[in-house]
Scaffold this motif. Structure first.
Motif, PDB file in Angstrom:
ATOM      1  N   ARG A   1       0.822  -1.214   0.000  1.00 33.45           N
ATOM      2  CA  ARG A   1       0.000   0.000   0.000  1.00 33.45           C
ATOM      3  C   ARG A   1       0.860   1.271   0.000  1.00 33.45           C
ATOM      4  NH1 ARG A   1      -2.292  -3.794   3.231  1.00 33.45           N
ATOM      5  NH2 ARG A   1      -4.384  -4.482   2.628  1.00 33.45           N
TER       6      ARG A   1
ATOM      7  N   THR B   1      -8.106   3.563  -8.162  1.00 32.87           N
ATOM      8  CA  THR B   1      -8.840   2.461  -7.552  1.00 32.87           C
ATOM      9  C   THR B   1      -8.516   2.329  -6.073  1.00 32.87           C
ATOM     10  OG1 THR B   1      -8.882   1.273  -9.649  1.00 32.87           O
ATOM     11  CG2 THR B   1      -9.278  -0.027  -7.651  1.00 32.87           C
ATOM     12  N   GLY B   2      -7.252   2.591  -5.713  1.00 31.11           N
ATOM     13  CA  GLY B   2      -6.822   2.454  -4.334  1.00 31.11           C
ATOM     14  C   GLY B   2      -6.386   1.040  -4.017  1.00 31.11           C
TER      15      GLY B   2
ATOM     16  N   GLU C   1      -6.079  -2.682  -1.933  1.00 28.84           N
ATOM     17  CA  GLU C   1      -7.044  -3.655  -1.436  1.00 28.84           C
ATOM     18  C   GLU C   1      -7.385  -3.346   0.022  1.00 28.84           C
ATOM     19  OE1 GLU C   1      -8.559  -6.329  -2.980  1.00 28.84           O
ATOM     20  OE2 GLU C   1      -7.745  -5.400  -4.795  1.00 28.84           O
ATOM     21  N   PRO C   2      -8.615  -3.625   0.450  1.00 21.65           N
ATOM     22  CA  PRO C   2      -8.957  -3.392   1.858  1.00 21.65           C
ATOM     23  C   PRO C   2      -8.143  -4.301   2.776  1.00 21.65           C
ATOM     24  CG  PRO C   2     -10.715  -4.591   0.738  1.00 21.65           C
ATOM     25  CD  PRO C   2      -9.757  -4.160  -0.327  1.00 21.65           C
TER      26      PRO C   2
ATOM     27  N   SER D   1      -4.753   3.010   5.747  1.00 26.87           N
ATOM     28  CA  SER D   1      -4.957   1.700   5.138  1.00 26.87           C
ATOM     29  C   SER D   1      -6.318   1.125   5.503  1.00 26.87           C
ATOM     30  CB  SER D   1      -3.835   0.735   5.547  1.00 26.87           C
ATOM     31  OG  SER D   1      -3.743   0.610   6.953  1.00 26.87           O
TER      32      SER D   1
ATOM     33  N   SER E   1      -8.933   2.812   5.784  1.00 25.33           N
ATOM     34  CA  SER E   1      -9.897   3.559   4.972  1.00 25.33           C
ATOM     35  C   SER E   1      -9.703   3.296   3.485  1.00 25.33           C
ATOM     36  CB  SER E   1      -9.749   5.058   5.243  1.00 25.33           C
ATOM     37  OG  SER E   1      -9.925   5.348   6.610  1.00 25.33           O
ATOM     38  N   LYS E   2      -8.930   2.218   3.158  1.00 25.78           N
ATOM     39  CA  LYS E   2      -8.644   1.832   1.774  1.00 25.78           C
ATOM     40  C   LYS E   2      -7.950   2.970   1.015  1.00 25.78           C
ATOM     41  CE  LYS E   2     -10.719  -0.790  -2.058  1.00 25.78           C
ATOM     42  NZ  LYS E   2     -10.221   0.040  -3.149  1.00 25.78           N
ATOM     43  N   ARG E   3      -6.967   3.554   1.707  1.00 27.22           N
ATOM     44  CA  ARG E   3      -6.181   4.610   1.102  1.00 27.22           C
ATOM     45  C   ARG E   3      -4.709   4.199   1.110  1.00 27.22           C
ATOM     46  NH1 ARG E   3      -9.420   9.275   0.724  1.00 27.22           N
ATOM     47  NH2 ARG E   3      -7.565  10.404   0.079  1.00 27.22           N
ATOM     48  N   TRP E   4      -3.928   4.877   0.282  1.00 30.32           N
ATOM     49  CA  TRP E   4      -2.503   4.615   0.227  1.00 30.32           C
ATOM     50  C   TRP E   4      -1.808   5.142   1.463  1.00 30.32           C
ATOM     51  CZ3 TRP E   4      -1.606   1.250  -3.394  1.00 30.32           C
ATOM     52  CH2 TRP E   4      -2.370   1.267  -4.571  1.00 30.32           C
TER      53      TRP E   4
END
Length: 246
Positions: free
Chosen positions: A86, A120-121, A123-124, A170, A172-175
Motif C-alpha cells: 500500500r 482504484t486504491g 485492497e482493503p 490503510s 480507509s482503503k487509502r494509500w
C-alpha cells in the motif's frame, strides 16, 4: 507551476544517457509542484534489458537527479510490491508524471495503468491486518502510560503518529507512506474528506516531545475506535519461519 526548463533538462538527460530507452517519465515533487530548493529530479527510465534494473544518483547540469532504471519485469515487480504494501512510490512516479520519451507506446500505457491503480486504491485490509495494527497501537499506548521522561514520551508519541496514521489510511482503503510521503497521504485524505487528521496528529506529536502524552493518546484512541478499539487480550499472530530454518 511546472518548470518546463527542468522538463527539457530531464528530457536531454535521458536522451544523452539512454539512447536505447523505450520510455521515460519525470515524476515526484517537480510534477506535483511540491519541490523545495533541495529537491532532486525523479526520473524513471524503461530499457529493453540490461544493464537495467538499477538506481543511480547523479548531477546533470548542476541539478541533483535520482534515476530509476527499469525493465518491464522490474517495473512490474516494484509496482506489485507497492500494491501489496500500500506504498505506491513507483506507481506514483510513473502514473503522476510527464512522459519524457515514448518510443513504442509503453510510456503512455504504463502511465495509464499506474493512474488506474492510484484511482482504484489499495485492497482493503483483512481482519488479521486490522487486528495487528490495533494491537500495535494498544501496545504503544500502554508504553506511553508508563513513560516517565520526556524523551521516551516523545519517541513513543512519534511511533503512535506513524502507527495510527497507517491504520487510519490503510483501514480507509487509502494509500500509505513513510516520512514525508506519509504527510502527503494524510494531506490528500484531509483535502478529499474535509478532515483534520494531519494537523491533529502532528500537533499531538509535538506535545509529546514537550513531555505531554495526553494529545497523542487522545488522537490515537479516536482512530482506534473507528476500527474496533484497543486490542490486547486474545490477540494472536502466527509465526512464519523461512524454510531454511524449519
Amino acid at each position: 507551476m511546472i518548470d518546463f526548463e527542468l522538463v527539457d533538462l530531464a528530457r536531454g538527460l535521458v536522451r544523452d544517457r539512454f539512447p536505447h530507452l523505450r520510455a521515460a517519465w519525470l515524476g515526484g515533487s517537480f510534477v506535483s509542484e511540491t519541490a523545495t530548493p533541495t529537491s532532486d529530479l525523479d526520473l524513471t527510465v524503461l530499457l529493453p534489458g540490461p544493464p537495467a534494473p538499477y538506481r543511480e544518483s547523479l548531477r546533470y547540469e548542476g541539478y541533483p537527479v535520482e534515476v530509476f532504471v527499469q525493465t518491464e519485469q522490474s517495473l512490474s515487480h516494484f509496482c506489485d510490491k507497492g500494491l501489496e504494501t500500500r506504498r505506491p512510490t513507483m506507481i506514483r512516479l510513473v502514473g503522476e508524471s510527464i512522459i519524457l520519451a515514448d518510443h513504442d507506446g509503453t510510456g503512455a500505457s504504463w502511465q495509464r495503468r499506474c493512474l488506474d491503480w492510484l484511482r482504484t486504491g489499495p485492497e482493503p485490509l483483512s481482519q488479521a491486518e486490522v487486528d495487528a495494527r490495533r494491537y500495535r497501537i494498544t501496545d504503544l499506548l500502554d508504553d506511553l502510560r508508563g513513560a516517565q521522561d520526556q524523551d521516551r514520551i516523545g519517541m513513543i508519541g512519534s511511533g503512535l503518529l506513524e502507527s495510527s496514521a497507517d491504520l487510519l489510511l490503510s483501514g480507509s482503503k487509502r494509500w500509505v507512506g513513510g516520512g514525508k510521503a506519509l504527510v502527503t497521504e494524510l494531506e490528500r485524505m484531509d483535502k478529499e474528506t474535509g478532515s483534520r487528521w494531519l494537523d491533529d496528529l502532528l500537533g499531538a506529536t509535538r506535545s509529546a516531545w514537550t513531555g505531554d502524552p495526553g494529545p497523542i493518546a487522545k488522537v490515537s484512541e479516536q482512530i482506534l475506535d473507528q476500527f474496533g478499539g484497543p486490542l490486547f487480550e486474545g490477540f494472536r499472530a502466527e509465526a512464519r519461519i523461512p524454510t531454511a530454518y524449519s
